[in-house]
Design an enzyme around this catalytic site. Structure first.
Site, short mmCIF file in Angstrom:
data_model
loop_
_atom_site.label_atom_id
_atom_site.label_comp_id
_atom_site.label_asym_id
_atom_site.label_seq_id
_atom_site.Cartn_x
_atom_site.Cartn_y
_atom_site.Cartn_z
N ASP A 1 24.26 3.37 -0.86
CA ASP A 1 24.40 4.57 -0.02
C ASP A 1 23.93 4.21 1.38
OD1 ASP A 1 24.58 7.06 1.08
OD2 ASP A 1 22.89 7.91 -0.04
N SER A 2 24.78 3.51 2.09
CA SER A 2 24.37 2.92 3.36
C SER A 2 24.89 3.71 4.56
CB SER A 2 24.91 1.50 3.45
OG SER A 2 26.32 1.55 3.58
N THR A 3 24.40 3.35 5.72
CA THR A 3 24.99 3.80 6.97
C THR A 3 26.22 2.92 7.23
OG1 THR A 3 23.49 2.31 8.13
CG2 THR A 3 22.81 4.61 7.97
N PRO B 1 21.52 -1.90 11.16
CA PRO B 1 20.76 -2.46 10.04
C PRO B 1 21.54 -2.65 8.74
CG PRO B 1 19.86 -0.30 10.75
CD PRO B 1 20.94 -0.67 11.70
N1 AG3 Z 1 25.86 7.51 3.90
C1 AG3 Z 1 27.21 7.52 4.40
C2 AG3 Z 1 27.36 7.82 5.86
C3 AG3 Z 1 28.73 7.60 6.35
C4 AG3 Z 1 28.94 8.20 7.68
N2 AG3 Z 1 29.91 7.46 8.32
C5 AG3 Z 1 31.13 7.83 8.61
N3 AG3 Z 1 31.42 9.09 8.82
N4 AG3 Z 1 32.00 6.92 8.66
C6 AG3 Z 1 25.05 8.54 4.35
C7 AG3 Z 1 23.80 8.74 3.60
C8 AG3 Z 1 23.86 9.95 2.77
N5 AG3 Z 1 22.92 9.87 1.72
#
Ligand code: AG3
Length: 282
Positions: free
Chosen positions: A156-158, A163
């Protein structure tokens, strides 16, 4: 009504804006810029480095599909690892299942502390659950050094800027595979495909040589904007994805979880990919 807007600049030539009715917290941590604000439509919003990560209003569309699909496809997941996920939303969903242990490896302790404080409707009591362990470390380094096995690993990444870059690379996926049990499953956040084609293409291309069954599956998260998000799927066997619908239904009922996006039909349908996504997979 406030006239302040949060403008996300993630995608090229496309921007989404959310009205800011109240700023709850703003901080530059050791790892990233954290902003938590309120939007009249979506409720509380968590943004990291200017990118929306989750909102009270639509987090279910992301966390339920990220977590329930692999856990119910596996059918007997007892040990789950989450890489990233500092807001606790994925951890909370995982703990709704009959798991023995859910380890969350999150780089930024401030995100966890702020989510506990401002986003209890997303993390619930997950961080206090005795089955949960939170480790603050670099996810890729941790996975490389880990010596336990997991039935399900959830990334569950950015986005892969900053990072999280290593969490999109093949060596990390290989380390995850080495930590999976016999019928284990890895799932990964792989971006909003229409705007982030490379992410879906690379994820699939990197998972394919490593896993008996590699694929992508879909969810639709309004505040990620611009269409379907794909989630990467790497499984040690073809069986989980081929589980018959009535068996998924039986597991879902037995788990007794309440959902707002996930259901056995949505589970099956998520693996049916539109042609523009199939094309990226070659
Ligand atoms: N994880 C996914 C964020 C994606 C946002 N990016 C995007 N819109 N392309 C977020 C953490 C949630 N627990």
């Amino acid at each position: 009504m406030s006239d302040e807007w949060f403008a996300e600049t993630l995608y090229r030539d496309y921007q989404q804006r959310l009205r800011v009715s109240k700023i709850l917290h703003r901080e530059k941590t050791a790892h990233q810029d954290v902003l938590i604000f309120e939007n009249p439509y979506f409720g509380r919003v968590l943004a990291l480095d200017g990118i929306v990560q989750t909102t009270e209003g639509d987090e279910f569309a992301y966390h339920e599909m990220l977590v329930h699909v692999p856990i119910l496809a596996h059918g007997a997941a007892r040990r789950v690892a989450i890489v990233g996920g500092g807001d606790g939303g994925a951890l909370e969903e995982a703990l709704k299942h009959d798991v023995e242990r859910a380890v969350m490896v999150e780089l930024d302790p401030d995100v966890v502390a702020l989510s506990r404080r401002y986003l209890p409707s997303i993390c619930g009591d997950a961080f206090d659950d005795p089955r949960a362990e939170v480790i603050h470390a670099d996810g890729a380094a941790w996975m490389k050094a880990a010596d336990e096995t997991f039935d399900v690993i959830i990334v569950d990444s950015t986005d892969p800027v900053g990072p999280s870059v290593a969490l999109f690379e093949q060596p990390f996926y290989a380390d995850c595979r080495d930590r999976l049990s016999e019928s284990g499953i890895l799932v990964t956040q792989s971006g909003v495909t229409f705007m982030q084609e490379e992410e879906a293409r690379n994820t699939y291309a990197r998972l394919k040589p490593l896993f008996a069954d590699a694929w992508l599956y879909l969810t639709q998260v309004p505040t990620y904007g611009a269409g379907y998000m794909t989630l990467g799927w790497g499984a040690m066997s073809a069986e989980p994805r081929a589980t018959p619908a009535d068996e998924i239904e039986r597991r879902y009922r037995a788990a007794g979880i309440e959902t707002r996006y996930y259901n056995p039909q949505a589970h099956a349908a998520a693996f049916g990919l539109p042609e523009y996504i199939r094309a990226l997979m070659g």
